[in-house]
Design a protein around this motif. Structure first.
Motif, PDB file in Angstrom:
ATOM      1  N   MET A  73       0.848  -1.171   0.000  1.00 55.08           N
ATOM      2  CA  MET A  73       0.000   0.000   0.000  1.00 55.08           C
ATOM      3  C   MET A  73       0.897   1.238   0.000  1.00 55.08           C
ATOM      4  O   MET A  73       1.834   1.326   0.801  1.00 55.08           O
ATOM      5  CB  MET A  73      -0.887  -0.035   1.230  1.00 55.08           C
ATOM      6  N   PRO A  74       0.627   2.236  -0.859  1.00 53.32           N
ATOM      7  CA  PRO A  74       1.461   3.430  -0.903  1.00 53.32           C
ATOM      8  C   PRO A  74       1.369   4.232   0.387  1.00 53.32           C
ATOM      9  O   PRO A  74       0.316   4.311   1.010  1.00 53.32           O
ATOM     10  CB  PRO A  74       0.929   4.233  -2.076  1.00 53.32           C
ATOM     11  N   ARG A  75       2.489   4.809   0.746  1.00 49.29           N
ATOM     12  CA  ARG A  75       2.553   5.620   1.954  1.00 49.29           C
ATOM     13  C   ARG A  75       1.931   6.988   1.677  1.00 49.29           C
ATOM     14  O   ARG A  75       2.181   7.598   0.639  1.00 49.29           O
ATOM     15  CB  ARG A  75       4.014   5.793   2.353  1.00 49.29           C
ATOM     16  N   ALA A  76       1.126   7.484   2.570  1.00 51.29           N
ATOM     17  CA  ALA A  76       0.505   8.796   2.420  1.00 51.29           C
ATOM     18  C   ALA A  76       1.555   9.882   2.605  1.00 51.29           C
ATOM     19  O   ALA A  76       2.418   9.783   3.469  1.00 51.29           O
ATOM     20  CB  ALA A  76      -0.608   8.967   3.442  1.00 51.29           C
ATOM     21  N   VAL A  77       1.481  10.887   1.766  1.00 52.16           N
ATOM     22  CA  VAL A  77       2.424  11.996   1.842  1.00 52.16           C
ATOM     23  C   VAL A  77       1.797  13.108   2.678  1.00 52.16           C
ATOM     24  O   VAL A  77       0.671  13.533   2.420  1.00 52.16           O
ATOM     25  CB  VAL A  77       2.761  12.525   0.425  1.00 52.16           C
ATOM     26  N   ALA A  78       2.525  13.541   3.694  1.00 59.70           N
ATOM     27  CA  ALA A  78       2.036  14.609   4.555  1.00 59.70           C
ATOM     28  C   ALA A  78       1.993  15.929   3.787  1.00 59.70           C
ATOM     29  O   ALA A  78       2.800  16.151   2.893  1.00 59.70           O
ATOM     30  CB  ALA A  78       2.950  14.746   5.768  1.00 59.70           C
ATOM     31  N   PRO A  79       1.049  16.793   4.111  1.00 61.31           N
ATOM     32  CA  PRO A  79       0.996  18.100   3.451  1.00 61.31           C
ATOM     33  C   PRO A  79       2.295  18.880   3.716  1.00 61.31           C
ATOM     34  O   PRO A  79       2.901  18.750   4.785  1.00 61.31           O
ATOM     35  CB  PRO A  79      -0.183  18.805   4.117  1.00 61.31           C
ATOM     36  N   ALA A  80       2.693  19.663   2.737  1.00 59.27           N
ATOM     37  CA  ALA A  80       3.918  20.456   2.880  1.00 59.27           C
ATOM     38  C   ALA A  80       3.711  21.542   3.929  1.00 59.27           C
ATOM     39  O   ALA A  80       2.753  22.306   3.863  1.00 59.27           O
ATOM     40  CB  ALA A  80       4.285  21.076   1.539  1.00 59.27           C
ATOM     41  N   LYS A  81       4.631  21.595   4.889  1.00 60.81           N
ATOM     42  CA  LYS A  81       4.528  22.589   5.957  1.00 60.81           C
ATOM     43  C   LYS A  81       5.195  23.905   5.582  1.00 60.81           C
ATOM     44  O   LYS A  81       4.966  24.914   6.228  1.00 60.81           O
ATOM     45  CB  LYS A  81       5.152  22.050   7.239  1.00 60.81           C
ATOM     46  N   THR A  82       6.038  23.890   4.555  1.00 62.60           N
ATOM     47  CA  THR A  82       6.723  25.112   4.132  1.00 62.60           C
ATOM     48  C   THR A  82       6.607  25.258   2.616  1.00 62.60           C
ATOM     49  O   THR A  82       6.428  24.267   1.891  1.00 62.60           O
ATOM     50  CB  THR A  82       8.221  25.076   4.501  1.00 62.60           C
ATOM     51  N   PRO A  83       6.753  26.481   2.114  1.00 63.97           N
ATOM     52  CA  PRO A  83       6.713  26.668   0.659  1.00 63.97           C
ATOM     53  C   PRO A  83       7.887  25.987  -0.038  1.00 63.97           C
ATOM     54  O   PRO A  83       7.753  25.532  -1.174  1.00 63.97           O
ATOM     55  CB  PRO A  83       6.743  28.184   0.475  1.00 63.97           C
ATOM     56  N   THR A  84       9.013  25.883   0.641  1.00 59.32           N
ATOM     57  CA  THR A  84      10.186  25.221   0.063  1.00 59.32           C
ATOM     58  C   THR A  84       9.887  23.756  -0.241  1.00 59.32           C
ATOM     59  O   THR A  84      10.180  23.265  -1.331  1.00 59.32           O
ATOM     60  CB  THR A  84      11.389  25.327   1.029  1.00 59.32           C
ATOM     61  N   VAL A  85       9.292  23.077   0.706  1.00 58.06           N
ATOM     62  CA  VAL A  85       8.958  21.671   0.525  1.00 58.06           C
ATOM     63  C   VAL A  85       7.903  21.515  -0.568  1.00 58.06           C
ATOM     64  O   VAL A  85       8.008  20.633  -1.425  1.00 58.06           O
ATOM     65  CB  VAL A  85       8.463  21.050   1.855  1.00 58.06           C
ATOM     66  N   ALA A  86       6.923  22.390  -0.589  1.00 59.59           N
ATOM     67  CA  ALA A  86       5.839  22.292  -1.573  1.00 59.59           C
ATOM     68  C   ALA A  86       6.363  22.429  -2.995  1.00 59.59           C
ATOM     69  O   ALA A  86       6.079  21.588  -3.854  1.00 59.59           O
ATOM     70  CB  ALA A  86       4.779  23.357  -1.289  1.00 59.59           C
ATOM     71  N   ILE A  87       7.140  23.456  -3.277  1.00 61.20           N
ATOM     72  CA  ILE A  87       7.596  23.681  -4.650  1.00 61.20           C
ATOM     73  C   ILE A  87       8.622  22.628  -5.064  1.00 61.20           C
ATOM     74  O   ILE A  87       8.650  22.197  -6.215  1.00 61.20           O
ATOM     75  CB  ILE A  87       8.122  25.125  -4.851  1.00 61.20           C
ATOM     76  N   ALA A  88       9.439  22.179  -4.132  1.00 58.44           N
ATOM     77  CA  ALA A  88      10.413  21.136  -4.452  1.00 58.44           C
ATOM     78  C   ALA A  88       9.699  19.837  -4.837  1.00 58.44           C
ATOM     79  O   ALA A  88      10.093  19.178  -5.797  1.00 58.44           O
ATOM     80  CB  ALA A  88      11.360  20.900  -3.281  1.00 58.44           C
ATOM     81  N   ARG A  89       8.653  19.472  -4.110  1.00 58.81           N
ATOM     82  CA  ARG A  89       7.891  18.262  -4.442  1.00 58.81           C
ATOM     83  C   ARG A  89       7.275  18.361  -5.841  1.00 58.81           C
ATOM     84  O   ARG A  89       7.282  17.402  -6.609  1.00 58.81           O
ATOM     85  CB  ARG A  89       6.764  18.044  -3.438  1.00 58.81           C
ATOM     86  N   ILE A  90       6.748  19.528  -6.156  1.00 58.10           N
ATOM     87  CA  ILE A  90       6.101  19.727  -7.455  1.00 58.10           C
ATOM     88  C   ILE A  90       7.118  19.571  -8.580  1.00 58.10           C
ATOM     89  O   ILE A  90       6.871  18.871  -9.564  1.00 58.10           O
ATOM     90  CB  ILE A  90       5.419  21.109  -7.506  1.00 58.10           C
ATOM     91  N   LEU A  91       8.271  20.207  -8.434  1.00 56.88           N
ATOM     92  CA  LEU A  91       9.288  20.145  -9.486  1.00 56.88           C
ATOM     93  C   LEU A  91       9.889  18.741  -9.606  1.00 56.88           C
ATOM     94  O   LEU A  91      10.153  18.273 -10.712  1.00 56.88           O
ATOM     95  CB  LEU A  91      10.367  21.195  -9.242  1.00 56.88           C
ATOM     96  N   ARG A  92      10.104  18.074  -8.491  1.00 57.54           N
ATOM     97  CA  ARG A  92      10.584  16.684  -8.555  1.00 57.54           C
ATOM     98  C   ARG A  92       9.552  15.787  -9.225  1.00 57.54           C
ATOM     99  O   ARG A  92       9.896  14.847  -9.945  1.00 57.54           O
ATOM    100  CB  ARG A  92      10.948  16.168  -7.168  1.00 57.54           C
TER     101      ARG A  92
END
Length: 114
Positions: free
Chosen positions: A1-20
Motif C-alpha cells: 500500500m502506498p505511503r501517504a504523503v504529509a501536506p507540505a509545511k513550508t513553501p520550500t517543501v511544496a515547490i520542491a515536491r512539485i518540481l521533482r
C-alpha cells in the motif's frame, strides 16, 4: 500500500515536491534546480527556485500553469514567469512574491543567403 504523503509545511517543501514530480532533480552540482530564500536583515521575505540547466528552464516553462495550480492546491501561492531572450532561449522565474510575466515565444526568423 502506498505511503501517504504529509501536506507540505513550508513553501520550500511544496515547490520542491512539485518540481521533482515533473522529473527534475534537486540539488547543486549537476542537478536541475534548488530552492532558496530571499532574506532581509535575517528575515526570510520569499522563496524562489534557481534553475541550473536549460532542460530545467524548458520543463518549468512547459508546465508553468500546472506548477502554479499544484502549488495553490498545496496551500502555497507561487508565480511562474516565462521570458525569452532575443535568441529565443527561455528564462523562467519561480517565486512566491511579486507578480508573474508570461511572454509569448518569439517566432523563429528564417535567414536566407542572398
Amino acid at each position: 500500500m502506498p505511503r501517504a504523503v504529509a501536506p507540505a509545511k513550508t513553501p520550500t517543501v511544496a515547490i520542491a515536491r512539485i518540481l521533482r514530480g515533473l522529473g527534475l532533480t534537486q540539488g547543486r552540482g549537476g542537478k536541475d534546480f534548488s530552492v532558496t530564500g530571499f532574506y532581509v536583515n535575517g528575515e526570510r521575505r520569499h522563496t524562489y527556485v534557481v534553475a541550473y540547466s536549460r532542460h530545467a528552464e524548458e520543463v518549468i516553462a512547459a508546465h508553468a500553469d500546472e506548477i502554479e495550480a499544484a502549488a495553490n492546491a498545496a496551500g502555497w501561492c507561487f508565480y511562474v514567469s516565462v521570458r525569452y531572450s532575443a535568441s529565443g532561449r527561455v528564462h523562467t522565474s519561480v517565486q512566491n512574491a511579486g507578480a508573474r510575466v508570461r511572454e509569448a515565444q518569439p517566432a523563429v526568423l528564417a535567414v536566407t543567403a542572398a
